[in-house]
Design a protein around this motif. Structure first.
Motif, mmCIF file in Angstrom:
data_model
loop_
_atom_site.group_PDB
_atom_site.id
_atom_site.type_symbol
_atom_site.label_atom_id
_atom_site.label_comp_id
_atom_site.label_asym_id
_atom_site.label_seq_id
_atom_site.Cartn_x
_atom_site.Cartn_y
_atom_site.Cartn_z
ATOM 1 N N ALA A 164 62.424 72.372 -49.313
ATOM 2 C CA ALA A 164 63.079 71.619 -48.239
ATOM 3 C C ALA A 164 63.336 70.177 -48.672
ATOM 4 C CB ALA A 164 62.217 71.652 -46.985
ATOM 5 N N GLY A 165 64.493 69.650 -48.254
ATOM 6 C CA GLY A 165 64.838 68.269 -48.547
ATOM 7 C C GLY A 165 65.701 68.065 -49.771
ATOM 8 N N GLN A 166 66.171 69.162 -50.372
ATOM 9 C CA GLN A 166 67.049 69.053 -51.540
ATOM 10 C C GLN A 166 68.512 69.257 -51.133
ATOM 11 O OE1 GLN A 166 64.758 71.943 -54.150
ATOM 12 N NE2 GLN A 166 64.848 70.170 -55.521
ATOM 13 N N VAL A 167 69.408 68.854 -52.029
ATOM 14 C CA VAL A 167 70.839 68.994 -51.766
ATOM 15 C C VAL A 167 71.467 69.857 -52.846
ATOM 16 C CG1 VAL A 167 73.055 67.812 -51.584
ATOM 17 C CG2 VAL A 167 71.016 66.796 -50.546
ATOM 18 N N MET A 168 72.115 70.931 -52.435
ATOM 19 C CA MET A 168 72.930 71.744 -53.341
ATOM 20 C C MET A 168 74.375 71.288 -53.230
ATOM 21 S SD MET A 168 71.452 75.647 -52.902
ATOM 22 C CE MET A 168 71.284 75.589 -51.113
#
Length: 282
Positions: A260-264
């Motif tokens: 959680a909290g990542q950007v793809m």
């Protein structure tokens, strides 16, 4: 043309992206980017409309999945030889077919939910093929005539549920939000060769996937012909054609998975880009 759907989830309206990058409202011409609206005759009629004559959509509305009312979300596994190798699996002699549930479909920039207790959620950038003309036992030589257009897909995958929980890949592929589609449905006439498209994916700015559709094991006409022997294909069905290498599962010596909290951030040349924030599911 670049067709799209915009607005709140479940209340999307049909739209068109004009040459200046503005969204134009198509509601007076079609009810949705779905079903019969994807036929060759319908797309021909839409192509003759002057975009400037359509109402301009103001602001920055949410972009929904580029196809509505999807009947089947069909996926092809291990369709890039180098991805099969990184997965430790043989290149298939026939297409590997599985499904994503239509409840997984979401907009290209919607949040992607990490399932409860998941530690192996992964990414896969893929070329999506949208059927415009249905059929059974379609001949490979005219299979592309059944294509309305193409789009970007992120085939988000939970590897534990896919591989370690008693078989059937579908379980790990169909969680809610695991099927971002879009941003646009780019009509077939705009893509001269769907087997010469660059596709890529980054997580938090790090490039993991860099590929080209020319390295597909089974190209799109062969896939459509094969699938149409297994089932009838219908307007609005979506085929996700496989991913190139660089998925988290294949990273050596230790796989890398989403938290959680990542950007793809991902895209395909000529088809646009997606950007999703990962969040923890309830």
């Amino acid at each position: 043309m670049k067709l799209l759907r915009y607005g709140d989830k479940g209340q999307e309206k049909p739209g068109l992206l004009d040459a200046q990058g503005n969204i134009r409202d198509l509601s007076a011409h079609i009810a949705d980017v779905a079903g019969a609206a994807l036929s060759a005759a319908s797309l021909e009629t839409l192509s003759k409309i002057d975009p400037a004559s359509l109402p301009l959509v103001s602001g920055s509305p949410r972009i929904g999945a580029c196809v509505g009312q999807v009947g089947k979300f069909i996926c092809i596994g291990l369709n890039y030889a180098d991805h099969a190798a990184e997965s430790g699996l043989a290149v298939p002699s026939e297409p590997v077919v599985f499904s994503k549930w239509t409840s997984a479909i979401c907009g290209p920039n919607d949040n992607v939910e990490i399932p409860r207790d998941s530690t192996k959620t992964d990414w896969e950038v893929e070329l999506g093929v949208v059927i415009g003309k249905g059929g059974r036992n379609i001949d490979e030589h005219n299979a592309l005539e059944h294509v309305a257009g193409y789009c970007v897909i992120n085939d988000v995958s939970e590897r534990e549920w896919q591989i370690e929980r008693g078989g059937t890949w579908d379980k790990g592929k169909g969680f809610d939000t695991f099927g971002p589609l879009g941003p646009w449905l780019v009509t077939r006439d705009e893509i001269s060769d769907p087997h010469q498209l660059d596709l890529w994916l980054e997580v938090d700015g790090q490039r993991y996937q860099n590929g080209n559709t020319r390295t597909m094991v089974f190209q799109i006409p062969a896939l459509i012909a094969y699938l149409s022997r297994c089932m009838s294909l219908q307007p609005g069905d979506v085929i996700s054609t496989g991913t190139p290498p660089g998925v988290g599962l294949g990273i050596k010596p230790t796989p890398v998975y989403l938290r959680a909290g990542q950007v793809m951030h991902l895209g395909i040349s000529g088809l646009g880009e997606q950007r999703q924030l990962t969040v923890q599911a309830d």
